[in-house]
Design a protein around this motif. Structure first.
Motif, PDB file in Angstrom:
ATOM      1  N   ALA A  91      42.018  16.558  28.193  1.00 33.67           N
ATOM      2  CA  ALA A  91      42.020  15.025  28.690  1.00 33.67           C
ATOM      3  C   ALA A  91      42.646  14.276  27.406  1.00 33.67           C
ATOM      4  O   ALA A  91      43.825  13.428  27.756  1.00 33.67           O
ATOM      5  N   SER A  92      42.211  14.281  26.309  1.00 32.81           N
ATOM      6  CA  SER A  92      42.719  13.522  25.308  1.00 32.81           C
ATOM      7  C   SER A  92      44.071  13.751  24.698  1.00 32.81           C
ATOM      8  O   SER A  92      45.290  13.147  24.724  1.00 32.81           O
ATOM      9  N   GLN A  93      44.545  15.188  24.703  1.00 30.27           N
ATOM     10  CA  GLN A  93      45.917  15.606  24.478  1.00 30.27           C
ATOM     11  C   GLN A  93      46.811  15.388  25.622  1.00 30.27           C
ATOM     12  O   GLN A  93      47.916  15.228  25.292  1.00 30.27           O
ATOM     13  N   HIS A  94      46.150  15.253  26.682  1.00 33.07           N
ATOM     14  CA  HIS A  94      47.070  14.886  27.924  1.00 33.07           C
ATOM     15  C   HIS A  94      47.633  13.746  27.995  1.00 33.07           C
ATOM     16  O   HIS A  94      48.924  13.301  28.221  1.00 33.07           O
ATOM     17  N   VAL A  95      47.067  12.640  27.399  1.00 33.40           N
ATOM     18  CA  VAL A  95      47.611  11.367  27.094  1.00 33.40           C
ATOM     19  C   VAL A  95      48.261  11.060  25.628  1.00 33.40           C
ATOM     20  O   VAL A  95      48.634   9.943  25.260  1.00 33.40           O
ATOM     21  N   GLY A  96      48.519  12.268  25.023  1.00 30.54           N
ATOM     22  CA  GLY A  96      49.206  12.294  23.905  1.00 30.54           C
ATOM     23  C   GLY A  96      48.613  11.897  22.512  1.00 30.54           C
ATOM     24  O   GLY A  96      49.128  11.837  21.346  1.00 30.54           O
ATOM     25  N   ALA A  97      47.038  12.040  22.597  1.00 32.08           N
ATOM     26  CA  ALA A  97      46.372  11.708  21.456  1.00 32.08           C
ATOM     27  C   ALA A  97      46.160  12.971  20.691  1.00 32.08           C
ATOM     28  O   ALA A  97      45.954  13.903  21.198  1.00 32.08           O
ATOM     29  N   ARG A  98      46.116  12.819  19.381  1.00 26.83           N
ATOM     30  CA  ARG A  98      45.533  13.970  18.421  1.00 26.83           C
ATOM     31  C   ARG A  98      44.029  13.881  18.375  1.00 26.83           C
ATOM     32  O   ARG A  98      43.685  12.604  18.495  1.00 26.83           O
ATOM     33  N   VAL A  99      43.577  14.959  18.421  1.00 21.40           N
ATOM     34  CA  VAL A  99      42.249  15.121  18.274  1.00 21.40           C
ATOM     35  C   VAL A  99      41.509  15.603  16.988  1.00 21.40           C
ATOM     36  O   VAL A  99      41.801  16.686  16.532  1.00 21.40           O
ATOM     37  N   LEU A 100      40.525  14.951  16.639  1.00 25.63           N
ATOM     38  CA  LEU A 100      39.703  15.332  15.597  1.00 25.63           C
ATOM     39  C   LEU A 100      38.212  15.605  16.185  1.00 25.63           C
ATOM     40  O   LEU A 100      37.264  15.096  16.575  1.00 25.63           O
ATOM     41  N   LEU A 101      37.897  17.348  16.250  1.00 30.79           N
ATOM     42  CA  LEU A 101      36.748  17.696  16.733  1.00 30.79           C
ATOM     43  C   LEU A 101      35.784  17.921  15.546  1.00 30.79           C
ATOM     44  O   LEU A 101      35.826  18.385  14.602  1.00 30.79           O
ATOM     45  N   VAL A 102      34.674  17.166  15.965  1.00 26.37           N
ATOM     46  CA  VAL A 102      33.585  17.152  14.789  1.00 26.37           C
ATOM     47  C   VAL A 102      32.272  18.147  15.113  1.00 26.37           C
ATOM     48  O   VAL A 102      31.838  17.778  16.281  1.00 26.37           O
ATOM     49  N   GLY A 103      31.828  18.896  14.478  1.00 24.31           N
ATOM     50  CA  GLY A 103      30.999  20.093  14.864  1.00 24.31           C
ATOM     51  C   GLY A 103      29.667  19.547  14.461  1.00 24.31           C
ATOM     52  O   GLY A 103      29.492  18.431  13.630  1.00 24.31           O
ATOM     53  N   MET A 104      28.653  20.316  15.047  1.00 25.79           N
ATOM     54  CA  MET A 104      27.351  20.293  14.714  1.00 25.79           C
ATOM     55  C   MET A 104      26.697  21.783  14.469  1.00 25.79           C
ATOM     56  O   MET A 104      27.358  22.434  14.933  1.00 25.79           O
ATOM     57  N   ARG A 105      25.705  21.735  13.887  1.00 23.13           N
ATOM     58  CA  ARG A 105      24.725  22.869  13.558  1.00 23.13           C
ATOM     59  C   ARG A 105      23.621  22.763  14.091  1.00 23.13           C
ATOM     60  O   ARG A 105      23.149  21.674  14.140  1.00 23.13           O
ATOM     61  N   MET A 106      22.809  23.782  14.651  1.00 27.59           N
ATOM     62  CA  MET A 106      21.625  23.767  15.210  1.00 27.59           C
ATOM     63  C   MET A 106      20.702  24.457  14.227  1.00 27.59           C
ATOM     64  O   MET A 106      20.894  25.436  13.657  1.00 27.59           O
ATOM     65  N   PRO A 107      19.484  24.096  14.436  1.00 27.63           N
ATOM     66  CA  PRO A 107      18.194  24.991  13.645  1.00 27.63           C
ATOM     67  C   PRO A 107      18.240  26.120  14.245  1.00 27.63           C
ATOM     68  O   PRO A 107      18.469  26.278  15.482  1.00 27.63           O
ATOM     69  N   PRO A 108      17.575  27.093  13.798  1.00 24.93           N
ATOM     70  CA  PRO A 108      17.611  28.636  14.160  1.00 24.93           C
ATOM     71  C   PRO A 108      16.485  28.842  15.318  1.00 24.93           C
ATOM     72  O   PRO A 108      16.072  29.581  15.757  1.00 24.93           O
ATOM     73  N   ASN A 109      15.807  27.687  15.724  1.00 24.43           N
ATOM     74  CA  ASN A 109      14.691  27.774  16.664  1.00 24.43           C
ATOM     75  C   ASN A 109      15.195  28.677  17.983  1.00 24.43           C
ATOM     76  O   ASN A 109      14.252  29.160  18.840  1.00 24.43           O
ATOM     77  N   LEU A 110      16.494  28.475  18.459  1.00 25.87           N
ATOM     78  CA  LEU A 110      17.019  28.911  19.592  1.00 25.87           C
ATOM     79  C   LEU A 110      17.599  30.486  19.474  1.00 25.87           C
ATOM     80  O   LEU A 110      18.066  31.064  20.332  1.00 25.87           O
ATOM     81  N   GLY A 111      17.247  31.059  18.245  1.00 27.65           N
ATOM     82  CA  GLY A 111      17.800  32.419  17.944  1.00 27.65           C
ATOM     83  C   GLY A 111      18.906  32.363  17.044  1.00 27.65           C
ATOM     84  O   GLY A 111      19.803  31.377  17.184  1.00 27.65           O
ATOM     85  N   ALA A 112      19.287  33.321  16.291  1.00 24.49           N
ATOM     86  CA  ALA A 112      20.545  33.567  15.646  1.00 24.49           C
ATOM     87  C   ALA A 112      21.726  33.445  16.291  1.00 24.49           C
ATOM     88  O   ALA A 112      22.659  32.936  16.006  1.00 24.49           O
TER      89      ALA A 112
END
Length: 176
Positions: A91-112
């Motif tokens: 949707a962002s790219q559809h209107v011509g926007a450049r995107v910065l995707l900011v990731g996250m990490r999870m603790p290992p409690n849901l499995g490797a």
């Protein structure tokens, strides 16, 4: 578009890294306006449901997508999170926007497998959509418990400048 980490949970709005970004842009790259569309508790599904109206209304040049932490904490299936984030990027790219995707990490409690797959989602999406990627928002502060509020999830106001300094190198090329 983010969650409580970008909404400035537990502090005044002016102390969060997104507000600090607006201040830096006014100083270093005048002419840019920041619209913080972050909501505490937001999931990728919520962001996906809001993004189309937001980008049509705002007509942004850049969209920073910093969602997924709440998905991971709830154990949302990886394919669902990936699909929601893909909708937001599209949707962002559809209107011509450049995107910065900011990731996250999870603790290992849901499995490797979940933990690894969660992190891989961001890399896969950035590659597929040819977006800028910051793999882990909390990278510079994650290893020190003192950097977090009593809930051990939300960074303190004192470390918000560090978060901005971490985001800035990934964002700066998009400002050109």
């Amino acid at each position: 578009m983010g969650d409580s980490l970008s909404a400035g949970y537990g502090m005044s709005a002016s102390e969060g890294w997104v507000s600090l970004l607006q201040q830096r842009l006014q100083r270093d790259a005048p002419g840019w306006r920041v619209v913080n569309a972050s909501i505490s508790g937001e999931t990728s599904a919520g962001g996906a449901s809001r993004i189309a109206k937001a980008v049509v209304r705002e007509q942004p040049d850049i969209v920073i997508i910093a969602l997924g932490a709440n998905d991971g904490l709830r154990g949302l299936p990886l394919a669902d999170a990936r699909r929601n984030l893909a909708r937001m990027i599209g949707a962002s790219q559809h209107v011509g926007a450049r995107v910065l995707l900011v990731g996250m990490r999870m603790p290992p409690n849901l499995g490797a497998d979940y933990t690894r797959g969660f992190e891989d989602n961001y890399r896969l999406l950035a590659k597929t959509f040819e977006t800028a990627l910051l793999p882990f928002l909390l990278e510079p502060i994650a290893s020190d418990r003192a950097n977090f509020q009593d809930d051990n999830l939300h960074p303190t106001a004192a470390v918000q400048p560090q978060l901005l300094d971490h985001v800035w190198p990934a964002l700066q090329p998009l400002l050109r």
